[in-house]
Design a protein around this motif. Sequence first.
Motif, mmCIF file in Angstrom:
data_model
loop_
_atom_site.group_PDB
_atom_site.id
_atom_site.type_symbol
_atom_site.label_atom_id
_atom_site.label_comp_id
_atom_site.label_asym_id
_atom_site.label_seq_id
_atom_site.Cartn_x
_atom_site.Cartn_y
_atom_site.Cartn_z
ATOM 1 N N PHE A 164 38.339 40.879 29.997
ATOM 2 C CA PHE A 164 39.444 40.563 30.892
ATOM 3 C C PHE A 164 40.462 39.654 30.231
ATOM 4 C CE2 PHE A 164 35.932 41.625 33.650
ATOM 5 C CZ PHE A 164 36.526 42.434 34.604
ATOM 6 N N GLU A 165 41.712 39.809 30.671
ATOM 7 C CA GLU A 165 42.797 38.926 30.263
ATOM 8 C C GLU A 165 42.957 37.883 31.369
ATOM 9 O OE1 GLU A 165 47.554 39.236 29.294
ATOM 10 O OE2 GLU A 165 46.379 41.057 29.509
ATOM 11 N N TRP A 166 42.952 36.609 31.019
ATOM 12 C CA TRP A 166 42.972 35.524 31.999
ATOM 13 C C TRP A 166 44.309 34.786 31.946
ATOM 14 C CZ3 TRP A 166 38.990 35.004 35.324
ATOM 15 C CH2 TRP A 166 37.820 35.693 35.014
ATOM 16 N N GLU A 167 44.849 34.430 33.130
ATOM 17 C CA GLU A 167 46.097 33.669 33.230
ATOM 18 C C GLU A 167 45.965 32.595 34.298
ATOM 19 O OE1 GLU A 167 49.324 36.265 34.100
ATOM 20 O OE2 GLU A 167 48.992 37.505 32.341
ATOM 21 N N ARG A 168 46.682 31.492 34.127
ATOM 22 C CA ARG A 168 46.722 30.455 35.155
ATOM 23 C C ARG A 168 47.488 30.967 36.360
ATOM 24 N NH1 ARG A 168 48.491 26.936 30.603
ATOM 25 N NH2 ARG A 168 50.551 27.224 31.483
ATOM 26 N N THR A 169 47.210 30.402 37.538
ATOM 27 C CA THR A 169 47.919 30.822 38.755
ATOM 28 C C THR A 169 49.316 30.222 38.836
ATOM 29 O OG1 THR A 169 46.891 29.015 39.984
ATOM 30 C CG2 THR A 169 45.810 31.156 40.087
ATOM 31 N N GLY A 170 49.540 29.101 38.172
ATOM 32 C CA GLY A 170 50.845 28.441 38.184
ATOM 33 C C GLY A 170 51.231 28.012 36.791
ATOM 34 N N ALA A 227 42.334 31.229 38.634
ATOM 35 C CA ALA A 227 42.951 32.034 37.586
ATOM 36 C C ALA A 227 43.042 33.482 38.031
ATOM 37 C CB ALA A 227 42.137 31.934 36.305
ATOM 38 N N PHE A 228 43.992 34.197 37.435
ATOM 39 C CA PHE A 228 44.112 35.637 37.637
ATOM 40 C C PHE A 228 43.428 36.334 36.467
ATOM 41 C CE2 PHE A 228 48.124 34.293 39.781
ATOM 42 C CZ PHE A 228 47.788 34.741 41.047
ATOM 43 N N CYS A 229 42.794 37.436 36.743
ATOM 44 C CA CYS A 229 42.233 38.222 35.646
ATOM 45 C C CYS A 229 42.574 39.687 35.852
ATOM 46 C CB CYS A 229 40.719 38.031 35.545
ATOM 47 S SG CYS A 229 39.781 38.749 36.877
ATOM 48 N N LYS A 230 42.789 40.370 34.749
ATOM 49 C CA LYS A 230 42.982 41.816 34.798
ATOM 50 C C LYS A 230 42.308 42.392 33.565
ATOM 51 C CE LYS A 230 47.514 41.850 32.595
ATOM 52 N NZ LYS A 230 48.889 42.288 32.687
ATOM 53 N N PRO A 231 41.700 43.575 33.711
ATOM 54 C CA PRO A 231 40.976 44.140 32.571
ATOM 55 C C PRO A 231 41.948 44.570 31.473
ATOM 56 C CG PRO A 231 40.939 45.661 34.420
ATOM 57 C CD PRO A 231 41.597 44.411 34.891
ATOM 58 N N TYR A 232 41.507 44.424 30.237
ATOM 59 C CA TYR A 232 42.283 44.950 29.125
ATOM 60 C C TYR A 232 42.383 46.459 29.281
ATOM 61 C CZ TYR A 232 42.003 40.475 26.704
ATOM 62 O OH TYR A 232 42.134 39.154 26.361
ATOM 63 N N GLY A 233 43.415 47.063 28.681
ATOM 64 C CA GLY A 233 43.641 48.504 28.815
ATOM 65 C C GLY A 233 42.432 49.343 28.445
ATOM 66 N N SER A 234 41.780 49.022 27.339
ATOM 67 C CA SER A 234 40.611 49.785 26.914
ATOM 68 C C SER A 234 39.452 49.628 27.900
ATOM 69 C CB SER A 234 40.172 49.347 25.522
ATOM 70 O OG SER A 234 39.875 47.964 25.519
ATOM 71 N N MET A 235 39.367 48.495 28.550
ATOM 72 C CA MET A 235 38.288 48.259 29.515
ATOM 73 C C MET A 235 38.587 48.922 30.853
ATOM 74 S SD MET A 235 35.819 46.529 28.277
ATOM 75 C CE MET A 235 35.898 47.016 26.577
ATOM 76 N N ALA A 236 39.866 49.052 31.208
ATOM 77 C CA ALA A 236 40.222 49.677 32.484
ATOM 78 C C ALA A 236 39.695 51.114 32.543
ATOM 79 C CB ALA A 236 41.738 49.658 32.675
ATOM 80 N N ASN A 237 39.795 51.845 31.422
ATOM 81 C CA ASN A 237 39.259 53.202 31.386
ATOM 82 C C ASN A 237 37.743 53.192 31.581
ATOM 83 O OD1 ASN A 237 41.800 54.238 30.905
ATOM 84 N ND2 ASN A 237 41.570 54.144 28.676
#
Length: 105
Positions: A62-68, A90-100
Amino acid sequence: MQRDPEMWEEPNRFEPERFEVTLEEKEGVKFIPFGMGRRACPGSTMGMRAIMLAMAGLIQCFEWERTGQEMVDMTPVVSMSMVKAQPLEAFCKPYGSMANLFSQL
């Protein structure tokens, strides 16, 4: 130690509030859930490795980002374990390769 009648009133009675530690207490830690020395929990090493594996998976997938925009507050709180005064958000979203890969599960 957990059932020592010299340390506890009614040591065999279930009272979880007796383990609450306040800032004013100077007696030290009375609650040692996994023991120490020869009688320590045999699964503690496996538990630590499982936590490390889970954390590695979260960091790798996952890619992690702060909320603010503000920096993360790392101020600790006096406790038996390392606790932050402000919980991490924090916000997280899967990397492109992991989303598949996740879409196939």
